[in-house]
Design an enzyme around this catalytic site. Structure first.
Site, short mmCIF file in Angstrom:
data_model
loop_
_atom_site.label_atom_id
_atom_site.label_comp_id
_atom_site.label_asym_id
_atom_site.label_seq_id
_atom_site.Cartn_x
_atom_site.Cartn_y
_atom_site.Cartn_z
N LYS A 92 -12.94 21.65 -48.94
CA LYS A 92 -12.92 20.92 -47.67
C LYS A 92 -11.88 21.52 -46.72
O LYS A 92 -10.74 21.76 -47.13
CB LYS A 92 -12.62 19.43 -47.90
CG LYS A 92 -13.78 18.69 -48.52
CD LYS A 92 -13.48 17.19 -48.61
CE LYS A 92 -14.65 16.44 -49.23
NZ LYS A 92 -14.30 15.05 -49.50
N SER A 115 -11.63 22.42 -35.95
CA SER A 115 -12.48 22.55 -37.14
C SER A 115 -12.54 23.98 -37.64
O SER A 115 -12.48 24.92 -36.84
CB SER A 115 -13.91 22.08 -36.79
OG SER A 115 -14.82 22.46 -37.79
N ALA A 116 -12.70 24.13 -38.95
CA ALA A 116 -12.84 25.47 -39.54
C ALA A 116 -14.27 25.97 -39.44
O ALA A 116 -14.55 27.12 -39.73
CB ALA A 116 -12.43 25.42 -41.01
N ASP A 127 -10.66 16.68 -36.75
CA ASP A 127 -11.48 17.57 -37.56
C ASP A 127 -12.93 17.09 -37.39
O ASP A 127 -13.16 15.99 -36.90
CB ASP A 127 -11.02 17.45 -39.03
CG ASP A 127 -11.92 18.20 -39.98
OD1 ASP A 127 -12.21 19.38 -39.71
OD2 ASP A 127 -12.35 17.62 -41.00
N LEU A 128 -13.88 17.93 -37.76
CA LEU A 128 -15.29 17.54 -37.57
C LEU A 128 -15.96 17.06 -38.88
O LEU A 128 -16.27 15.87 -39.03
CB LEU A 128 -16.07 18.74 -37.00
CG LEU A 128 -17.57 18.53 -36.84
CD1 LEU A 128 -17.88 17.53 -35.74
CD2 LEU A 128 -18.26 19.86 -36.54
N ASP A 129 -16.13 18.02 -39.80
CA ASP A 129 -16.87 17.72 -41.03
C ASP A 129 -16.14 16.69 -41.89
O ASP A 129 -15.00 16.91 -42.29
CB ASP A 129 -17.05 19.00 -41.86
CG ASP A 129 -17.89 20.05 -41.14
OD1 ASP A 129 -18.95 19.69 -40.62
OD2 ASP A 129 -17.48 21.22 -41.11
N GLU A 176 -7.99 13.94 -40.26
CA GLU A 176 -8.47 14.92 -41.24
C GLU A 176 -8.98 14.28 -42.53
O GLU A 176 -8.40 13.30 -42.98
CB GLU A 176 -7.30 15.83 -41.63
CG GLU A 176 -7.31 17.20 -41.03
CD GLU A 176 -8.44 18.10 -41.49
OE1 GLU A 176 -9.15 17.77 -42.47
OE2 GLU A 176 -8.62 19.15 -40.87
N ASP A 177 -10.01 14.86 -43.12
CA ASP A 177 -10.48 14.37 -44.43
C ASP A 177 -10.10 15.34 -45.55
O ASP A 177 -10.38 15.07 -46.72
CB ASP A 177 -12.00 14.19 -44.44
CG ASP A 177 -12.73 15.53 -44.40
OD1 ASP A 177 -12.33 16.40 -43.61
OD2 ASP A 177 -13.69 15.70 -45.17
C1 BG6 Z 1 -14.97 22.86 -42.64
C2 BG6 Z 1 -15.52 22.25 -43.90
O1 BG6 Z 1 -14.99 21.92 -41.61
O2 BG6 Z 1 -15.75 23.98 -42.26
C3 BG6 Z 1 -15.59 23.30 -45.00
O3 BG6 Z 1 -14.67 21.19 -44.32
C4 BG6 Z 1 -16.41 24.47 -44.52
O4 BG6 Z 1 -16.13 22.72 -46.16
C5 BG6 Z 1 -15.82 25.02 -43.23
O5 BG6 Z 1 -16.44 25.49 -45.50
C6 BG6 Z 1 -16.61 26.19 -42.65
O6 BG6 Z 1 -17.84 25.73 -42.18
P1 BG6 Z 1 -19.04 26.64 -41.71
O7 BG6 Z 1 -19.96 25.67 -41.01
O8 BG6 Z 1 -18.49 27.67 -40.77
O9 BG6 Z 1 -19.62 27.24 -42.93
MG MG Z 2 -13.25 18.08 -42.76
#
Ligand code: BG6
Ligand code: MG
Length: 223
Positions: free
Chosen positions: A45, A114-115, A9-11, A169-170
């Site tokens: 998250k 990542s999302a 995962d990224l964030d 993953e976090d």
């Molecule tokens: C995920 C985060 O990686 O990305 C979420 O953990 C976030 O908090 C989601 O809402 C979507 O991110 P973005 O950058 O497309 O708004």
């Molecule tokens: Mg994350």
């Protein structure tokens, strides 16, 4: 022996952007008169931007037109982009590069799962693009975590079977997604919150070479 795959995962795993997502949602929540705490943020998250706004509006019992919904989505993202505009390598979380280097040296394929729709621009800012054999982000998935779609696409792209993959993953939703996909799950962060993960670490500095070697052997032995 099967081919192993590492999915990250990224964030909140590779970079410390989870705090910026939190701040940007908190700013919007304040504007809408909704109280938004770090505990509330746990549910945000790993979840898509759209789903996060739906959750926020549910918290405030607010119903809005599609146009207003889209404006708030845009506002949150613009605010978030301001926070990340000055990001550079310093925001890579401790020892992440060490682990990426170790896995890369072993010739094991790595994917990002990542999302976020901002994933590629963040990887470019912190100069980590070259580590990844595949990138699956919020622009490519239709179902948000805990649906395993993002990780299943990532596994396919790196040519590994789900059971031979591990996910870092976090987010609670991300650990669930990895577990549903039949992948080994590693929780990064508060082990009490991420107790459904197969393994848990506060951060990458706790992950040593022995753990990685054992993990690779385990992944390669599964059919
Ligand atoms: C995920 C985060 O990686 O990305 C979420 O953990 C976030 O908090 C989601 O809402 C979507 O991110 P973005 O950058 O497309 O708004
Ligand atoms: Mg994350």
């Amino acid at each position: 022996m099967k081919k192993a795959g590492f999915i990250f995962d990224l964030d909140g795993v590779i970079v410390d952007t989870a705090k910026y997502h939190y701040l940007a949602w908190k700013n919007l929540a304040n504007e809408l008169g909704i109280e938004f705490t770090e505990a509330d943020n746990e549910k945000f998250k790993g979840v898509s931007r759209k789903r996060c706004l739906e959750l926020l509006l549910e918290m405030g019992n607010i119903t809005v037109s599609k146009e207003q919904f889209d404006r708030w989505l845009e506002e949150k993202n613009e605010d978030y982009l301001k926070y990340i505009s000055k990001m550079d390598k310093k925001e890579i979380l401790p020892d992440v590069t060490k682990v990426l280097d170790y896995i890369k040296d072993k010739g094991i394929p790595m994917a990002l799962g990542s999302a976020s729709k901002n994933a590629v621009s963040i990887l470019e800012k912190v100069a980590l693009m070259s580590y990844f054999d595949a990138i699956v982000d919020g622009t490519q998935v239709t179902k948000a975590k805990p649906d395993p779609e993002v990780f299943l696409i990532a596994a396919k792209k790196i040519g590994a079977e789900p059971e031979n993959c591990v996910v870092f993953e976090d987010a609670l939703a991300g650990i669930e997604a990895a577990n549903i996909a039949g992948m080994e799950s590693i929780g990064i962060g508060d082990v009490k919150i991420l107790s459904d993960a197969d393994h848990g670490f506060n951060n990458f500095t706790e992950i040593d070479v022995k753990f990685l070697d054992d993990l690779i052997l385990l992944l390669e032995s599964k059919n």
